[in-house]
Design a protein around this motif. Structure first.
Motif, mmCIF file in Angstrom:
data_model
loop_
_atom_site.group_PDB
_atom_site.id
_atom_site.type_symbol
_atom_site.label_atom_id
_atom_site.label_comp_id
_atom_site.label_asym_id
_atom_site.label_seq_id
_atom_site.Cartn_x
_atom_site.Cartn_y
_atom_site.Cartn_z
ATOM 1 N N LEU A 1 0.846 -1.183 0.000
ATOM 2 C CA LEU A 1 0.000 0.000 0.000
ATOM 3 C C LEU A 1 0.884 1.237 0.000
ATOM 4 O O LEU A 1 1.825 1.334 0.799
ATOM 5 C CB LEU A 1 -0.918 0.017 1.227
ATOM 6 N N LEU A 2 0.568 2.182 -0.891
ATOM 7 C CA LEU A 2 1.428 3.344 -1.084
ATOM 8 C C LEU A 2 0.578 4.519 -1.533
ATOM 9 O O LEU A 2 -0.307 4.368 -2.379
ATOM 10 C CB LEU A 2 2.481 3.009 -2.148
ATOM 11 N N ASP A 3 0.826 5.687 -0.962
ATOM 12 C CA ASP A 3 0.128 6.907 -1.368
ATOM 13 C C ASP A 3 0.992 7.626 -2.390
ATOM 14 O O ASP A 3 2.084 8.095 -2.069
ATOM 15 C CB ASP A 3 -0.104 7.797 -0.140
ATOM 16 N N ILE A 4 0.523 7.720 -3.642
ATOM 17 C CA ILE A 4 1.314 8.366 -4.687
ATOM 18 C C ILE A 4 0.593 9.589 -5.252
ATOM 19 O O ILE A 4 0.866 10.011 -6.376
ATOM 20 C CB ILE A 4 1.688 7.379 -5.816
ATOM 21 N N ARG A 5 -0.297 10.183 -4.486
ATOM 22 C CA ARG A 5 -0.896 11.442 -4.914
ATOM 23 C C ARG A 5 0.201 12.496 -5.030
ATOM 24 O O ARG A 5 1.000 12.664 -4.130
ATOM 25 C CB ARG A 5 -1.948 11.907 -3.911
#
Length: 380
Positions: free
Chosen positions: A200-204
């Motif tokens: 899981l990774l936030d790439i915004r």
């Protein structure tokens, strides 16, 4: 989340004459994960450091740790153990992840940024940094932790410190914040020696297409939070938007609102409380001029209020799980965010000061062992 503070640990141990559960687990962990430390004195220093992190009140400086575990005479030897020694931290991190997986099997990995405010620039990697997840500048260090998450436990096991190319050598520098975030996740997970699990990774605000390509190259499944403006191609001929060229992710989801279904999930902010969201998953593809890099993906949208735009948007190469399974999986990121806010300070993950990059890695490795001891004691 544990309610035990460092002060409570010391008081409880002195009153009862016995170690509390956190110390018992810490003792087991140190015996299990310090096998790569060849010398007995190194293993003892590691144990001493972990227990000091658990017991020292306030800031977990080497001086405070030494005062709790060995007095003034221990300060110099602990400083050498962390900043000037030659032991490798990765074998300890891998052993920690494997111990955790045997105790409470891994479900997902979660990459979590950790901003470390600093008043000056004497520490390695310190400077003026932009945190895209908070949308503001700050002075200090920017790190990424890779968290082991299971049904029962959320605890960090891997770390990378953001070092721009103008502040580090070619072997450690990152081309960008995005490069650091993705490299932290990929390197940590691939070195743990466990079966592949979703990351899981936030790439915004950072590159969606190159990020997904890097994960695909090494065969690691990914579930990444993206910006509503991310451009995508609808690949299902039966859905609105197919053949219309690239569309913003928020527009893709707006066109399939009729396909949403309610999903219940447990709120990590309030354990035991059940909440309901509406979710939809759409087959899409990232536009890419290179045909061999075009892969089928799924866009997952979540609505807290069905009358408003989607609350969160995620993209994944996991094509088989039901939308409800994917939605509940995304809540691990929320769970890690909550855990990091409440527990990182308790074991001093932000408290290393010094110019040594290896010293920083050794400190956060010991702090990760201490954090895991707290998490496992609560689980038991």
């Amino acid at each position: 989340m544990s309610t035990l503070t460092a002060e409570n640990l010391v008081v409880q141990r002195s009153r009862t004459g016995r170690r509390d559960p956190v110390h018992e687990v810490a003792d087991e962990l140190c015996s299990a994960v310090f096998g790569s430390l060849r010398r007995r004195d190194q293993r003892e220093k590691g144990r001493q450091y972990v227990f000091g992190l658990l017991e020292a009140p306030g800031r977990k400086s080497i001086r405070n740790i030494a005062a709790q575990t060995g007095g003034v005479g221990a300060e110099q030897s602990l400083h050498h153990f962390i900043s000037d020694s030659t032991w490798e931290w990765q074998p300890i991190r891998s052993a920690l992840a494997q111990y955790l997986d045997q105790t409470t099997p891994l479900t997902t990995w979660t990459a979590q940024p950790m901003a470390i405010p600093r008043g000056g620039e004497q520490s390695v990697g310190a400077g003026h940094r932009f945190d895209p997840h908070r949308g503001r500048m700050f002075r200090g260090q920017q790190a990424f932790g890779v968290w082991f998450t299971s049904v029962d436990v959320a605890t960090p096991v891997g770390w990378r410190l953001y070092l721009p190319q103008d502040s580090a050598g070619s072997l450690t520098a990152d081309r960008s914040y995005e490069d650091c975030a993705v490299t932290a996740a990929l390197e940590s997970v691939l070195q743990m020696g466990l079966a592949p699990r979703p990351v899981l990774l936030d790439i915004r605000g950072i590159g969606t297409r190159p990020t997904l390509h890097r994960f695909a190259q090494v065969g690691l499944p990914v579930l990444a939070r993206i910006s509503p403006a991310t451009r995508l191609l609808v690949t299902d001929p039966a859905l609105p938007g197919h053949g219309a060229g690239t569309l913003a992710a928020q527009d893709v989801l707006r066109n399939v609102r009729a396909l949403r279904s309610p999903v219940e999930w447990t709120d990590p902010l309030r354990p035991g409380m059940r909440r309901t969201s509406w979710v939809s998953a759409v087959r899409v593809m990232m536009p890419d001029p290179s045909p061999e890099r075009r892969r089928h993906l799924r866009l997952v949208g979540e609505w807290n209020d069905p009358n408003l735009p989607p609350t969160e948007l995620w993209i994944t190469d996991l094509l088989r799980p039901a939308p409800a399974v994917l939605l509940r999986m995304t809540k691990q990121a929320r769970r890690v965010s909550v855990a990091s806010r409440h527990s990182v300070q308790e074991v001093g993950l932000r408290d290393f000061s010094g110019r040594s990059l290896s010293g920083w890695h050794r400190h956060v490795t010991m702090a990760s062992v201490a954090h895991a001891a707290r998490a496992l004691a609560e689980f038991r």
